[in-house]
Design a protein around this motif. Structure first.
Motif, PDB file in Angstrom:
ATOM      1  N   THR A 359     -60.349  27.042  31.830  1.00 26.21           N
ATOM      2  CA  THR A 359     -59.371  26.166  31.172  1.00 26.21           C
ATOM      3  C   THR A 359     -58.907  26.735  29.844  1.00 26.21           C
ATOM      4  N   GLU A 360     -59.814  27.345  29.094  1.00 27.97           N
ATOM      5  CA  GLU A 360     -59.429  27.863  27.782  1.00 27.97           C
ATOM      6  C   GLU A 360     -58.461  29.047  27.900  1.00 27.97           C
ATOM      7  N   TRP A 361     -58.554  29.828  28.963  1.00 30.88           N
ATOM      8  CA  TRP A 361     -57.568  30.882  29.186  1.00 30.88           C
ATOM      9  C   TRP A 361     -56.203  30.279  29.523  1.00 30.88           C
ATOM     10  N   ASN A 362     -56.201  29.354  30.464  1.00 36.62           N
ATOM     11  CA  ASN A 362     -54.933  28.851  30.997  1.00 36.62           C
ATOM     12  C   ASN A 362     -54.209  27.909  30.047  1.00 36.62           C
ATOM     13  N   PHE A 363     -54.954  27.240  29.165  1.00 40.20           N
ATOM     14  CA  PHE A 363     -54.330  26.286  28.243  1.00 40.20           C
ATOM     15  C   PHE A 363     -54.274  26.835  26.821  1.00 40.20           C
ATOM     16  N   HIS A 364     -54.246  28.138  26.708  1.00 41.81           N
ATOM     17  CA  HIS A 364     -54.056  28.800  25.413  1.00 41.81           C
ATOM     18  C   HIS A 364     -52.685  28.413  24.850  1.00 41.81           C
ATOM     19  N   PRO A 365     -52.583  28.112  23.565  1.00 44.42           N
ATOM     20  CA  PRO A 365     -51.291  27.665  23.009  1.00 44.42           C
ATOM     21  C   PRO A 365     -50.181  28.709  23.061  1.00 44.42           C
ATOM     22  N   GLN A 366     -50.521  29.984  23.312  1.00 43.60           N
ATOM     23  CA  GLN A 366     -49.496  31.015  23.494  1.00 43.60           C
ATOM     24  C   GLN A 366     -49.489  31.569  24.917  1.00 43.60           C
ATOM     25  N   GLY A 367     -50.171  30.912  25.838  1.00 48.19           N
ATOM     26  CA  GLY A 367     -50.284  31.412  27.193  1.00 48.19           C
ATOM     27  C   GLY A 367     -49.081  31.118  28.064  1.00 48.19           C
ATOM     28  N   ALA A 368     -49.160  31.542  29.330  1.00 41.96           N
ATOM     29  CA  ALA A 368     -48.043  31.375  30.261  1.00 41.96           C
ATOM     30  C   ALA A 368     -47.698  29.906  30.468  1.00 41.96           C
ATOM     31  N   LEU A 369     -48.709  29.050  30.591  1.00 43.04           N
ATOM     32  CA  LEU A 369     -48.450  27.620  30.762  1.00 43.04           C
ATOM     33  C   LEU A 369     -47.751  27.047  29.545  1.00 43.04           C
ATOM     34  N   ALA A 370     -48.244  27.349  28.368  1.00 42.64           N
ATOM     35  CA  ALA A 370     -47.633  26.821  27.139  1.00 42.64           C
ATOM     36  C   ALA A 370     -46.182  27.265  27.020  1.00 42.64           C
ATOM     37  N   GLN A 371     -45.896  28.523  27.360  1.00 39.54           N
ATOM     38  CA  GLN A 371     -44.517  29.010  27.281  1.00 39.54           C
ATOM     39  C   GLN A 371     -43.627  28.295  28.294  1.00 39.54           C
ATOM     40  N   ALA A 372     -44.143  28.084  29.510  1.00 47.18           N
ATOM     41  CA  ALA A 372     -43.349  27.399  30.533  1.00 47.18           C
ATOM     42  C   ALA A 372     -43.063  25.964  30.135  1.00 47.18           C
ATOM     43  N   VAL A 373     -44.051  25.273  29.571  1.00 41.14           N
ATOM     44  CA  VAL A 373     -43.859  23.883  29.149  1.00 41.14           C
ATOM     45  C   VAL A 373     -42.898  23.809  27.964  1.00 41.14           C
ATOM     46  N   ALA A 374     -43.022  24.736  27.032  1.00 42.44           N
ATOM     47  CA  ALA A 374     -42.126  24.741  25.873  1.00 42.44           C
ATOM     48  C   ALA A 374     -40.682  24.996  26.283  1.00 42.44           C
ATOM     49  N   ALA A 375     -40.469  25.718  27.390  1.00 41.18           N
ATOM     50  CA  ALA A 375     -39.106  26.020  27.845  1.00 41.18           C
ATOM     51  C   ALA A 375     -38.447  24.841  28.546  1.00 41.18           C
ATOM     52  N   LEU A 376     -39.203  23.798  28.874  1.00 45.73           N
ATOM     53  CA  LEU A 376     -38.640  22.616  29.519  1.00 45.73           C
ATOM     54  C   LEU A 376     -37.868  21.777  28.516  1.00 45.73           C
ATOM     55  N   ALA A 377     -37.016  20.902  29.025  1.00 44.99           N
ATOM     56  CA  ALA A 377     -36.378  19.916  28.168  1.00 44.99           C
ATOM     57  C   ALA A 377     -37.424  18.889  27.733  1.00 44.99           C
ATOM     58  N   SER A 378     -37.191  18.251  26.598  1.00 42.86           N
ATOM     59  CA  SER A 378     -38.185  17.344  26.044  1.00 42.86           C
ATOM     60  C   SER A 378     -38.465  16.141  26.938  1.00 42.86           C
ATOM     61  N   ASP A 380     -38.599  16.366  30.297  1.00 43.23           N
ATOM     62  CA  ASP A 380     -39.014  16.874  31.603  1.00 43.23           C
ATOM     63  C   ASP A 380     -40.511  16.654  31.825  1.00 43.23           C
ATOM     64  N   GLN A 381     -40.918  15.389  31.887  1.00 41.40           N
ATOM     65  CA  GLN A 381     -42.341  15.095  32.089  1.00 41.40           C
ATOM     66  C   GLN A 381     -42.818  15.471  33.493  1.00 41.40           C
ATOM     67  N   ALA A 382     -41.976  15.277  34.507  1.00 43.76           N
ATOM     68  CA  ALA A 382     -42.402  15.542  35.885  1.00 43.76           C
ATOM     69  C   ALA A 382     -42.732  17.023  36.109  1.00 43.76           C
ATOM     70  N   PRO A 383     -41.867  17.965  35.684  1.00 45.02           N
ATOM     71  CA  PRO A 383     -42.247  19.376  35.839  1.00 45.02           C
ATOM     72  C   PRO A 383     -43.505  19.740  35.051  1.00 45.02           C
ATOM     73  N   ALA A 384     -43.684  19.135  33.880  1.00 48.32           N
ATOM     74  CA  ALA A 384     -44.886  19.425  33.100  1.00 48.32           C
ATOM     75  C   ALA A 384     -46.132  18.925  33.824  1.00 48.32           C
ATOM     76  N   ALA A 385     -46.048  17.754  34.449  1.00 42.36           N
ATOM     77  CA  ALA A 385     -47.183  17.227  35.212  1.00 42.36           C
ATOM     78  C   ALA A 385     -47.486  18.118  36.410  1.00 42.36           C
ATOM     79  N   MET A 386     -46.440  18.635  37.047  1.00 38.65           N
ATOM     80  CA  MET A 386     -46.648  19.548  38.158  1.00 38.65           C
ATOM     81  C   MET A 386     -47.352  20.826  37.684  1.00 38.65           C
ATOM     82  N   LEU A 387     -46.981  21.324  36.505  1.00 38.90           N
ATOM     83  CA  LEU A 387     -47.631  22.508  35.970  1.00 38.90           C
ATOM     84  C   LEU A 387     -49.095  22.229  35.624  1.00 38.90           C
ATOM     85  N   ALA A 388     -49.383  21.023  35.185  1.00 36.28           N
ATOM     86  CA  ALA A 388     -50.774  20.664  34.933  1.00 36.28           C
ATOM     87  C   ALA A 388     -51.584  20.734  36.215  1.00 36.28           C
TER      88      ALA A 388
END
Length: 401
Positions: A359-378, A380-388
């Motif tokens: 979890t600590e690798w994947n939920f790193h604040p500069q990791g791939a998940l964080a970048q993908a979530v930051a690129a969403l519109a504010s 866009d809760q559904a895509p963020a939940a899918m990424l979770a």
């Protein structure tokens, strides 16, 4: 590569941390669509010195039991990694040549539990009454087991029953036939759509596919384990040194200057097959379903000879002695590669302890998940939940609104 930790003293921060509070150990993460960073959160139990303080002076089975309580969701994997690390630190060797069938079984159970209990919470239309579990009727693996089997034959038997249940009740054909027909992402998605009405995991995957297949995320897999034993040893020593010497590393790890992903899609056994695979959210979501089938199939194939080593590469596990009283234990489990480092005193009591979890690798604040979530519109809760669901945290994870 030299190992330079002084085994005579624990590796701790200069200021002693406050006494442990059990109610603050679990931690949590929040995904923040459209914000920087896209992920916030941590697990207090992994802060520098906290586990060492909690386990100070404890030995052997007491350490293993306590870690199973602290990391209850993936207790079997943490207990295995702890037992391997403790044995290696005392100069003992454990037989890791045979396939770890108990680890296979519990990893399959973890995948089932994630699909049954976690995935329903990640859909916008989540049922407030709770998940629909009718599809698990007759499943030989209860979602929660009081105690994981330690006998290889018992684990193999349960995995064989799991394969029979999957083929008879879920797939309607052999796993081999299904994999041949549904190996391509589009074919798998078509099968999910056809099965959506009767099978909740297929319904969830079908609902996610239109977005998940288009959401491509750059992937830098954690490549610590290696087919070459010498290269693997060098990488493990390098990682252990970072775990011990770099403050905060186990909460925000970086591998060779980059944030890395750590999941079932980054297994050692996948390394030769990684080229040319689309790095989409669907690729990550599919990994758990595909590995569930692969574990059941591989175990049944090995059931005629439980001592065979040919199937041992499904999930890698082992330990590495580092210095007097110091060792690293690891295993590939449902969420990725888990590592435990321990330093013992002269009477084999714990001086310091570190855990590095997926979890600590994947939920790193500069990791791939964080970048993908930051690129969403504010909004866009559904895509963020899918990424979770795709990156599958082992602690509470919410999506900011």
């Amino acid at each position: 590569m030299a190992w330079t930790i002084n085994p005579a003293a624990p590796v701790m921060e200069t200021a002693a941390p406050p006494p442990p509070r059990w109610d603050t150990f679990a931690g949590e993460y929040a995904l923040r669509p459209g914000a920087q960073p896209g992920v916030l959160g941590q697990r207090p139990v992994l802060s520098d010195g906290r586990l060492g303080q909690l386990l100070r002076g404890q030995r052997g089975d007491d350490v293993v039991h306590r870690l199973g309580s602290v990391f209850s969701l993936c207790a079997h994997a943490h207990q295995r990694a702890a037992a391997l690390a403790l044995a290696a630190a005392q100069g003992q060797t454990r037989d890791t040549a045979r396939p770890p069938f108990a680890l296979w079984l519990e990893t399959a159970r973890d995948h089932l539990r994630s699909m049954a209990l976690d995935w329903p919470q990640r859909l916008p239309e989540a049922d407030v009454a709770g998940p629909d579990l009718h599809w698990l009727r007759g499943c030989p693996l209860p979602l929660f087991a009081r105690q994981a089997p330690t006998d290889a034959s018992a684990a193999l038997d349960q995995l064989g029953q799991l394969r029979a249940w999957l083929e008879d009740r879920i797939l309607g054909q052999s796993i081999g036939q299904w994999l041949q027909a549904c190996a391509a992402p589009e074919a798998f998605a078509h099968w999910c759509q056809a099965q959506a009405e009767r099978l909740p995991p297929a319904r969830f995957l079908s609902a996610w596919y239109p977005l998940a297949s288009r959401l491509h995320i750059p992937a830098h897999g954690l490549q610590v384990l290696h087919q070459d034993p010498m290269q693997q040893k060098q990488r493990l020593i390098e990682l252990a040194q970072a775990m011990v010497h770099q403050s905060g590393f186990v909460q925000h790890p970086v591998w060779r200057g980059q944030c890395a992903e750590n999941g079932p899609w980054t297994r050692l056994r996948h390394s030769p097959q990684q080229q040319g695979v689309p790095r989409s959210a669907w690729w990550r979501l599919s990994a758990r379903w595909l590995e569930l089938l692969a574990l059941a199939q591989a175990a049944s194939d090995a059931s005629d000879d439980p001592d065979a080593t040919g199937a041992g590469g499904m999930l890698s596990t082992g330990a590495l002695w580092l210095a007097q009283g110091q060792a690293l234990g690891w295993c590939e489990m449902a969420r990725g590669l888990l590592l435990h480092w321990v330093q013992l005193d002269a009477s084999d009591g714990v001086l310091d302890y570190r855990v590095l979890a997926p979890t600590e690798w994947n939920f790193h604040p500069q990791g791939a998940l964080a970048q993908a979530v930051a690129a969403l519109a504010s909004n866009d809760q559904a895509p963020a939940a899918m990424l979770a669901a795709a990156f599958d945290p082992c602690v509470s994870c919410t999506v900011a609104t």
